[in-house]
Enzyme design. Structure first.
Site, PDB file in Angstrom:
ATOM      1  N   ASP A 297      39.179  36.837  38.486  1.00 32.33           N
ATOM      2  CA  ASP A 297      39.941  37.343  39.651  1.00 32.33           C
ATOM      3  C   ASP A 297      40.461  38.752  39.367  1.00 32.33           C
ATOM      4  O   ASP A 297      40.388  39.647  40.213  1.00 32.33           O
ATOM      5  CB  ASP A 297      41.168  36.462  39.915  1.00 32.33           C
ATOM      6  CG  ASP A 297      40.840  35.200  40.699  1.00 32.33           C
ATOM      7  OD1 ASP A 297      39.659  34.988  41.034  1.00 32.33           O
ATOM      8  OD2 ASP A 297      41.789  34.429  40.970  1.00 32.33           O
ATOM      9  N   GLU A 298      41.021  38.914  38.165  1.00 29.86           N
ATOM     10  CA  GLU A 298      41.614  40.218  37.819  1.00 29.86           C
ATOM     11  C   GLU A 298      40.543  41.304  37.867  1.00 29.86           C
ATOM     12  O   GLU A 298      40.783  42.428  38.314  1.00 29.86           O
ATOM     13  CB  GLU A 298      42.254  40.197  36.427  1.00 29.86           C
ATOM     14  CG  GLU A 298      43.246  39.080  36.161  1.00 29.86           C
ATOM     15  CD  GLU A 298      44.545  39.165  36.951  1.00 29.86           C
ATOM     16  OE1 GLU A 298      44.628  39.989  37.878  1.00 29.86           O
ATOM     17  OE2 GLU A 298      45.469  38.383  36.654  1.00 29.86           O
TER      18      GLU A 298
ATOM     19  N   GLU B  83      46.527  35.987  43.665  1.00 29.43           N
ATOM     20  CA  GLU B  83      47.282  36.083  42.407  1.00 29.43           C
ATOM     21  C   GLU B  83      48.222  34.887  42.215  1.00 29.43           C
ATOM     22  O   GLU B  83      48.466  34.453  41.094  1.00 29.43           O
ATOM     23  CB  GLU B  83      48.110  37.377  42.385  1.00 29.43           C
ATOM     24  CG  GLU B  83      47.304  38.637  42.139  1.00 29.43           C
ATOM     25  CD  GLU B  83      46.905  38.806  40.679  1.00 29.43           C
ATOM     26  OE1 GLU B  83      47.531  38.189  39.812  1.00 29.43           O
ATOM     27  OE2 GLU B  83      45.954  39.564  40.412  1.00 29.43           O
TER      28      GLU B  83
ATOM     29  N   GLU C  28      45.304  45.843  36.597  1.00 27.72           N
ATOM     30  CA  GLU C  28      44.375  44.731  36.808  1.00 27.72           C
ATOM     31  C   GLU C  28      43.372  44.670  35.664  1.00 27.72           C
ATOM     32  O   GLU C  28      42.995  43.595  35.224  1.00 27.72           O
ATOM     33  CB  GLU C  28      43.651  44.870  38.158  1.00 27.72           C
ATOM     34  CG  GLU C  28      44.564  44.731  39.364  1.00 27.72           C
ATOM     35  CD  GLU C  28      45.057  43.300  39.605  1.00 27.72           C
ATOM     36  OE1 GLU C  28      45.076  42.488  38.672  1.00 27.72           O
ATOM     37  OE2 GLU C  28      45.449  43.005  40.737  1.00 27.72           O
TER      38      GLU C  28
ATOM     39  N   THR D 137      45.137  43.095  32.659  1.00 30.79           N
ATOM     40  CA  THR D 137      45.256  41.631  32.730  1.00 30.79           C
ATOM     41  C   THR D 137      43.891  40.969  32.580  1.00 30.79           C
ATOM     42  O   THR D 137      43.791  39.878  32.014  1.00 30.79           O
ATOM     43  CB  THR D 137      45.935  41.179  34.047  1.00 30.79           C
ATOM     44  OG1 THR D 137      45.336  41.875  35.132  1.00 30.79           O
ATOM     45  CG2 THR D 137      47.410  41.449  34.033  1.00 30.79           C
TER      46      THR D 137
ATOM     47  N   HIS E 222      47.411  32.155  39.832  1.00 27.34           N
ATOM     48  CA  HIS E 222      47.381  32.367  38.381  1.00 27.34           C
ATOM     49  C   HIS E 222      48.608  31.776  37.686  1.00 27.34           C
ATOM     50  O   HIS E 222      48.498  30.987  36.751  1.00 27.34           O
ATOM     51  CB  HIS E 222      47.270  33.864  38.061  1.00 27.34           C
ATOM     52  CG  HIS E 222      46.054  34.504  38.654  1.00 27.34           C
ATOM     53  ND1 HIS E 222      45.836  35.863  38.636  1.00 27.34           N
ATOM     54  CD2 HIS E 222      44.971  33.967  39.285  1.00 27.34           C
ATOM     55  CE1 HIS E 222      44.676  36.136  39.223  1.00 27.34           C
ATOM     56  NE2 HIS E 222      44.149  34.997  39.628  1.00 27.34           N
TER      57      HIS E 222
ATOM     58  N   GLU F 281      52.672  36.621  35.281  1.00 25.93           N
ATOM     59  CA  GLU F 281      52.051  36.226  36.553  1.00 25.93           C
ATOM     60  C   GLU F 281      53.090  35.667  37.524  1.00 25.93           C
ATOM     61  O   GLU F 281      53.019  35.905  38.731  1.00 25.93           O
ATOM     62  CB  GLU F 281      50.966  35.166  36.318  1.00 25.93           C
ATOM     63  CG  GLU F 281      49.746  35.653  35.535  1.00 25.93           C
ATOM     64  CD  GLU F 281      48.823  36.547  36.344  1.00 25.93           C
ATOM     65  OE1 GLU F 281      49.012  36.669  37.564  1.00 25.93           O
ATOM     66  OE2 GLU F 281      47.903  37.124  35.747  1.00 25.93           O
TER      67      GLU F 281
ATOM     68  N   HIS G 216      39.886  42.244  41.386  1.00 30.50           N
ATOM     69  CA  HIS G 216      41.001  43.058  41.890  1.00 30.50           C
ATOM     70  C   HIS G 216      40.955  44.472  41.313  1.00 30.50           C
ATOM     71  O   HIS G 216      41.220  45.451  42.016  1.00 30.50           O
ATOM     72  CB  HIS G 216      42.344  42.396  41.529  1.00 30.50           C
ATOM     73  CG  HIS G 216      42.538  41.057  42.174  1.00 30.50           C
ATOM     74  ND1 HIS G 216      43.469  40.146  41.743  1.00 30.50           N
ATOM     75  CD2 HIS G 216      41.907  40.471  43.228  1.00 30.50           C
ATOM     76  CE1 HIS G 216      43.408  39.046  42.506  1.00 30.50           C
ATOM     77  NE2 HIS G 216      42.467  39.234  43.406  1.00 30.50           N
TER      78      HIS G 216
ATOM     79  N   TRP H 198      38.743  28.994  43.683  1.00 28.93           N
ATOM     80  CA  TRP H 198      39.228  27.851  42.906  1.00 28.93           C
ATOM     81  C   TRP H 198      40.720  27.670  43.208  1.00 28.93           C
ATOM     82  O   TRP H 198      41.406  28.631  43.605  1.00 28.93           O
ATOM     83  CB  TRP H 198      38.984  28.037  41.403  1.00 28.93           C
ATOM     84  CG  TRP H 198      39.574  29.275  40.784  1.00 28.93           C
ATOM     85  CD1 TRP H 198      38.925  30.457  40.554  1.00 28.93           C
ATOM     86  CD2 TRP H 198      40.921  29.458  40.328  1.00 28.93           C
ATOM     87  NE1 TRP H 198      39.778  31.370  39.991  1.00 28.93           N
ATOM     88  CE2 TRP H 198      41.019  30.776  39.828  1.00 28.93           C
ATOM     89  CE3 TRP H 198      42.053  28.653  40.277  1.00 28.93           C
ATOM     90  CZ2 TRP H 198      42.194  31.304  39.298  1.00 28.93           C
ATOM     91  CZ3 TRP H 198      43.233  29.176  39.752  1.00 28.93           C
ATOM     92  CH2 TRP H 198      43.293  30.481  39.272  1.00 28.93           C
TER      93      TRP H 198
END
Ligand SMILES: [Fe+2]
Ligand SMILES: [Fe+2]
Length: 416
Positions: A279-280, A194, A247, A250, A197, A156, A283, A111
């Site tokens: 995403d976090e 990242e 990670e 978050t 974000h 971020e 990761h 995205w």
């Protein structure tokens, strides 16, 4: 700002008058300190050993909340991994290529911030309608929610610091800036993922009209200028334990801001925070996998690294946050996050527990004496944190609530 009074005072008091004012430091990101209220001037005496006992008693009676505090200054150790251990990471390059790099998403499947934002390619009227709809939704969100969302966004936005931090690690750093080592490839692509974000949260907050963007931007500039001190000693064993933990922290935090946005009717913001949280999570999985591999190939040093980071306590990446006004901005932001349940000391204990289980630390075998002691310490840590947390919460319940002004939301007062 690292030398500002609030950054050092709790530690100094801890050392100088421990019998008078026991301080309990629990967690990192939320090191739960029994807090002192700053005098009205906002300044502490230059030498805390000269603080009269009467004042100490008064401050003690003004304990306000279990909030985060900047960590005590750490002893600085550099390059703590013996040089020959870099071979471990060299030998794992093939594994990293096969097992870690696939956890990145191809760019065309990721995205992008624009997917969630009013489209500037629309006609002027349609664009303005989308902005108006965004502002109508965010109007329903409370000010304290914005404090936390801004704090998360600023965290971020300090991404240059985190890429720098990873590139301090011996054996895995990007030696050229475009190195083909899988460790370097991961770090650059991780940074690129990242980067979306902070970009997305920043634009959304800007369009909401709910925050003082100048103060937010100033805080970002201060924070990047300040850097961070995670205590990872150029040592990738420590570094990957740190990133595994962070990670997940978050992931939890963005997951909670997503849930709250949904509860308040901003479904788009909920999708934004949820997409960032996903995403976090990916990761976290990558970094936890690296530590898992280190536990297989070098269990003794890996468990000692986990113990080391846990004893130091994991520091929040934005612990040096400053806006030029509030000398305890990070404490105050963290206190609001704790009160809203976005990121709490219990979450810290949960993460410790989760990682101990994920890495099956209680099942490690063939360890020497110090590694076995490290194993015992780490496996028994979460319940100890919870016990301390319960006591801290009890103190908070008995304390007067305190209100603080946040420059980010036009100096409105928020309860800590
Ligand atoms: Fe992020
Ligand atoms: Fe992250």
């Amino acid at each position: 700002m690292r030398s500002s009074p609030p950054s050092v005072l709790p530690h100094q008091i801890k050392q100088s008058i421990p019998h008078q004012l026991p301080m309990q430091s629990l967690s990192p990101s939320l090191s739960l300190h029994t807090h002192l209220r700053l005098p009205e001037s906002g300044q502490f005496p230059a030498n805390p050993t000269t603080i009269p006992a009467k004042c100490i008693r008064k401050w003690k009676s003004q304990v306000i909340s279990a909030v985060a505090a900047p960590p005590a200054p750490k002893k600085t150790t550099a390059h703590s991994m013996p040089p020959e251990k870099a071979e471990v990471f060299k030998s794992l390059e093939g594994w990293a290529k096969q097992s870690v790099l696939p956890l990145l998403k191809p760019v065309d499947q990721c995205w992008q911030p624009q997917d969630f934002l009013p489209d500037p390619a629309l006609s002027k009227g349609s664009f303005m309608e989308e902005v108006a709809a965004l502002r109508a939704r965010t109007a329903e969100l409370p000010d304290d929610y914005f404090v936390v969302l801004v704090g998360d966004m600023i965290t971020e936005e300090a991404l240059p610091t985190y890429q720098t931090m990873i590139n301090t690690l011996d054996g895995v750093r990007d030696e050229t800036g475009a190195s083909s080592s899988p460790w370097a490839v991961w770090t650059r692509a991780w940074t690129a993922e990242e980067n979306r974000h902070g970009d997305l949260l920043n634009k959304y907050l800007y369009l909401s009209g709910r925050v003082d963007m100048q103060m937010v931007e100033r805080t970002v500039q201060y924070l990047i200028g300040s850097g961070m001190d995670p205590g990872t000693e150029n040592n990738p064993y420590l570094g990957f334990v740190y990133t595994s933990f962070q990670e997940r922290a978050t992931f939890i935090s963005h997951g909670n801001t997503a849930r709250m946005a949904k509860e308040r009717g901003d479904h788009l913001l909920a999708r934004i925070c949820g997409s960032i949280a996903a995403d976090e999570k990916r990761h976290e999985n990558a970094y936890a996998k690296i530590v898992e591999k280190l536990l297989q190939v070098d269990p003794t040093d890996a468990i000692l690294a986990i113990e080391d980071m846990m004893r130091k306590k994991i520091t929040m990446p934005a612990h040096l946050m400053h806006d030029g006004r509030d000398p305890r901005l990070f404490d105050h932001f963290s206190a609001v996050a704790q009160r809203l349940g976005v990121y709490t000391a219990n979450d810290y204990a949960d993460i410790v527990e989760f990682l101990v289980g994920r890495w099956k630390l209680d099942k490690l075998e063939g360890l020497n004496g110090s590694a076995r002691r490290a194993q015992d310490y780490v496996c028994g840590l979460a319940p100890r944190i919870r016990k301390l947390q319960e006591r801290a919460e009890e103190r908070v319940r008995q304390a007067e609530p305190r209100r603080v002004r946040f420059s980010w939301i036009n100096n409105k007062e928020i309860t800590l």
